[in-house]
Design an enzyme around this catalytic site. Sequence first.
Site, mmCIF file in Angstrom:
data_model
loop_
_atom_site.group_PDB
_atom_site.id
_atom_site.type_symbol
_atom_site.label_atom_id
_atom_site.label_comp_id
_atom_site.label_asym_id
_atom_site.label_seq_id
_atom_site.Cartn_x
_atom_site.Cartn_y
_atom_site.Cartn_z
ATOM 1 N N LYS A 42 -5.117 -5.748 -4.370
ATOM 2 C CA LYS A 42 -4.831 -5.622 -2.931
ATOM 3 C C LYS A 42 -3.557 -4.841 -2.607
ATOM 4 O O LYS A 42 -3.025 -4.938 -1.500
ATOM 5 C CB LYS A 42 -4.775 -6.994 -2.224
ATOM 6 C CG LYS A 42 -5.898 -7.944 -2.544
ATOM 7 C CD LYS A 42 -7.236 -7.307 -2.706
ATOM 8 C CE LYS A 42 -7.863 -6.836 -1.421
ATOM 9 N NZ LYS A 42 -9.169 -6.162 -1.709
ATOM 10 N N SER A 43 -3.113 -4.056 -3.579
ATOM 11 C CA SER A 43 -1.882 -3.283 -3.369
ATOM 12 C C SER A 43 -2.162 -1.849 -2.925
ATOM 13 O O SER A 43 -1.227 -1.055 -2.785
ATOM 14 C CB SER A 43 -1.073 -3.265 -4.670
ATOM 15 O OG SER A 43 -0.797 -4.584 -5.077
ATOM 16 N N GLY A 44 -3.445 -1.511 -2.747
ATOM 17 C CA GLY A 44 -3.793 -0.142 -2.380
ATOM 18 C C GLY A 44 -4.490 0.589 -3.525
ATOM 19 O O GLY A 44 -4.463 1.826 -3.588
ATOM 20 N N THR A 46 -7.760 1.023 -4.203
ATOM 21 C CA THR A 46 -8.887 1.879 -3.791
ATOM 22 C C THR A 46 -8.368 3.146 -3.109
ATOM 23 O O THR A 46 -8.925 4.230 -3.289
ATOM 24 C CB THR A 46 -9.799 1.091 -2.823
ATOM 25 O OG1 THR A 46 -9.961 -0.231 -3.338
ATOM 26 C CG2 THR A 46 -11.147 1.749 -2.663
ATOM 27 N N THR A 98 -6.414 -0.309 -13.869
ATOM 28 C CA THR A 98 -6.244 -1.641 -14.467
ATOM 29 C C THR A 98 -5.504 -2.572 -13.522
ATOM 30 O O THR A 98 -4.664 -2.132 -12.732
ATOM 31 C CB THR A 98 -5.473 -1.582 -15.811
ATOM 32 O OG1 THR A 98 -5.574 -2.858 -16.439
ATOM 33 C CG2 THR A 98 -3.998 -1.245 -15.639
ATOM 34 N N HIS A 99 -5.868 -3.865 -13.618
ATOM 35 C CA HIS A 99 -5.059 -4.909 -12.967
ATOM 36 C C HIS A 99 -4.333 -5.728 -14.039
ATOM 37 O O HIS A 99 -3.682 -6.720 -13.704
ATOM 38 C CB HIS A 99 -5.940 -5.866 -12.163
ATOM 39 C CG HIS A 99 -6.479 -5.309 -10.877
ATOM 40 N ND1 HIS A 99 -5.774 -4.480 -10.051
ATOM 41 C CD2 HIS A 99 -7.676 -5.510 -10.262
ATOM 42 C CE1 HIS A 99 -6.506 -4.183 -8.986
ATOM 43 N NE2 HIS A 99 -7.668 -4.792 -9.095
ATOM 44 N N SER A 129 -3.893 -9.858 2.385
ATOM 45 C CA SER A 129 -5.090 -9.086 2.041
ATOM 46 C C SER A 129 -5.924 -9.826 0.993
ATOM 47 O O SER A 129 -7.161 -9.872 1.075
ATOM 48 C CB SER A 129 -4.659 -7.704 1.523
ATOM 49 O OG SER A 129 -5.772 -6.919 1.227
ATOM 50 N N TYR A 184 2.735 1.314 -1.464
ATOM 51 C CA TYR A 184 1.724 1.403 -0.396
ATOM 52 C C TYR A 184 2.396 1.888 0.892
ATOM 53 O O TYR A 184 1.851 2.720 1.616
ATOM 54 C CB TYR A 184 1.123 0.002 -0.195
ATOM 55 C CG TYR A 184 0.088 -0.128 0.887
ATOM 56 C CD1 TYR A 184 -1.273 -0.059 0.586
ATOM 57 C CD2 TYR A 184 0.447 -0.359 2.220
ATOM 58 C CE1 TYR A 184 -2.238 -0.211 1.580
ATOM 59 C CE2 TYR A 184 -0.504 -0.500 3.215
ATOM 60 C CZ TYR A 184 -1.841 -0.434 2.899
ATOM 61 O OH TYR A 184 -2.795 -0.581 3.885
ATOM 62 N N MET A 223 -12.139 6.677 4.814
ATOM 63 C CA MET A 223 -12.603 5.816 3.712
ATOM 64 C C MET A 223 -13.433 4.640 4.221
ATOM 65 O O MET A 223 -14.341 4.172 3.559
ATOM 66 C CB MET A 223 -11.407 5.313 2.898
ATOM 67 C CG MET A 223 -10.808 6.402 2.008
ATOM 68 S SD MET A 223 -9.355 5.843 1.119
ATOM 69 C CE MET A 223 -9.991 4.494 0.137
ATOM 70 N N GLY A 250 -5.637 -2.170 6.862
ATOM 71 C CA GLY A 250 -4.941 -0.998 6.344
ATOM 72 C C GLY A 250 -3.615 -0.730 7.022
ATOM 73 O O GLY A 250 -3.271 0.431 7.276
HETATM 74 P P1 A3P Z 1 -5.850 -4.897 4.024
HETATM 75 O O1 A3P Z 1 -6.672 -6.060 3.572
HETATM 76 O O2 A3P Z 1 -4.444 -5.314 4.376
HETATM 77 O O3 A3P Z 1 -6.485 -4.108 5.120
HETATM 78 P P2 A3P Z 1 -7.086 -2.825 -3.109
HETATM 79 O O4 A3P Z 1 -7.850 -1.559 -3.053
HETATM 80 O O5 A3P Z 1 -5.946 -2.843 -4.065
HETATM 81 O O6 A3P Z 1 -8.017 -3.991 -3.248
HETATM 82 O O7 A3P Z 1 -6.355 -2.989 -1.685
HETATM 83 C C1 A3P Z 1 -7.102 -3.163 -0.487
HETATM 84 C C2 A3P Z 1 -6.143 -2.993 0.669
HETATM 85 O O8 A3P Z 1 -5.813 -1.593 0.800
HETATM 86 C C3 A3P Z 1 -6.777 -3.424 1.988
HETATM 87 O O9 A3P Z 1 -5.692 -3.909 2.776
HETATM 88 C C4 A3P Z 1 -7.316 -2.088 2.487
HETATM 89 O O10 A3P Z 1 -7.569 -2.060 3.855
HETATM 90 C C5 A3P Z 1 -6.159 -1.166 2.109
HETATM 91 N N1 A3P Z 1 -6.564 0.252 2.098
HETATM 92 C C6 A3P Z 1 -7.586 0.834 1.444
HETATM 93 N N2 A3P Z 1 -7.668 2.138 1.744
HETATM 94 C C7 A3P Z 1 -6.665 2.397 2.620
HETATM 95 C C8 A3P Z 1 -6.240 3.567 3.318
HETATM 96 N N3 A3P Z 1 -6.854 4.740 3.180
HETATM 97 N N4 A3P Z 1 -5.169 3.454 4.139
HETATM 98 C C9 A3P Z 1 -4.540 2.278 4.305
HETATM 99 N N5 A3P Z 1 -4.895 1.133 3.670
HETATM 100 C C10 A3P Z 1 -5.958 1.193 2.841
#
Ligand code: A3P
Length: 287
Positions: A42-44, A46, A98-99, A129, A184, A223, A250
């Site tokens: 959940k740190s960004g 994706t 990796t996590h 998140s 992030y 996205m 996001g």
């Molecule tokens: P939120 O739940 O706060 O919206 P991961 O990919 O590590 O699981 O992290 C998911 C978090 O990254 C989610 O946060 C998601 O919305 C955010 N995220 C994914 N793509 C993003 C983007 N293009 N810009 C901003 N935040 C993004």
Amino acid sequence: LDSVEVFDGICFPGYLHSPESLQAACAFQFQDTDVLLATFPKSGTTWMQQILSLIFCEGDLRPIHHCPSWARMPWLEHISFQGFLAQMDPARPRLLTTHLQARALAPALKKSNARVVYVARHPKDVLVSFYHFHRMASFLPDPSSFQDFVDKFLEGKGFYNSWFDHVKEWLSLLQDLNMLFVTYEELHQEPRRALRKLSEFLGRPLGVQEEDLILGHSSFSFMRQSRAANYSLVPREIMDPARSPFLRKGVVGDWQEHFTPEQNEKFNAVYQAKMSDCSVCLPWSMD
Ligand code: A3P
């Protein structure tokens, strides 16, 4: 579905990992051309997967838009990793994710000059998140309450254990590995600057037009509607966007909508105690 795989004292979702897949990740033979994205969930992750993939095809979506992020930049420790690896183009740098904790991968990484990109996010936003992700992902237990989730996170007793240890361990390797640290928040606040820092580190210089393409194709709005990035290809029984979308908000600072003053105080005390010996000065304000 929500079974637990305990590996080196750390809890992983059993739906995604096996003892064999976790063991194999630690013994992975990196190549100098590999790029490894390391994050606490959940740190960004994706978002950075999208940016890195786009950097390696100069912003052109065509090579990547058929392929979901988890297959394009597979997790080393995932049960299907070997299958994803076999499908990679041997002529291109391998982009991996990796996590895992740094201690699990440091010995393997030190044998190569592979590049590591470590992304960290304000831990209160990670917690929020992750809480919503637990609500939508059936391979994670439904949190009984936000309070309970905060307590577990602070004790490092949830899945993937301690955010504090994850960040500290990886950052302690900043000088020993070929590694770049990105937050992030800087992706959010200064996207072009962050993109240039990444492309320079990767040795992939970009023109302004390519930068524009990458920034557009990695924006939250783009996205969110991209099936290769928004996890809508995963069956609803596994991830249910009706409970909480994967690309949820996001934003920076959503924790302020969730934390009570007491939870905030407790978090700050643990943060201070756990992070006082962090080797890097972290940019976040805890207020
Ligand atoms: P939120 O739940 O706060 O919206 P991961 O990919 O590590 O699981 O992290 C998911 C978090 O990254 C989610 O946060 C998601 O919305 C955010 N995220 C994914 N793509 C993003 C983007 N293009 N810009 C901003 N935040 C993004």
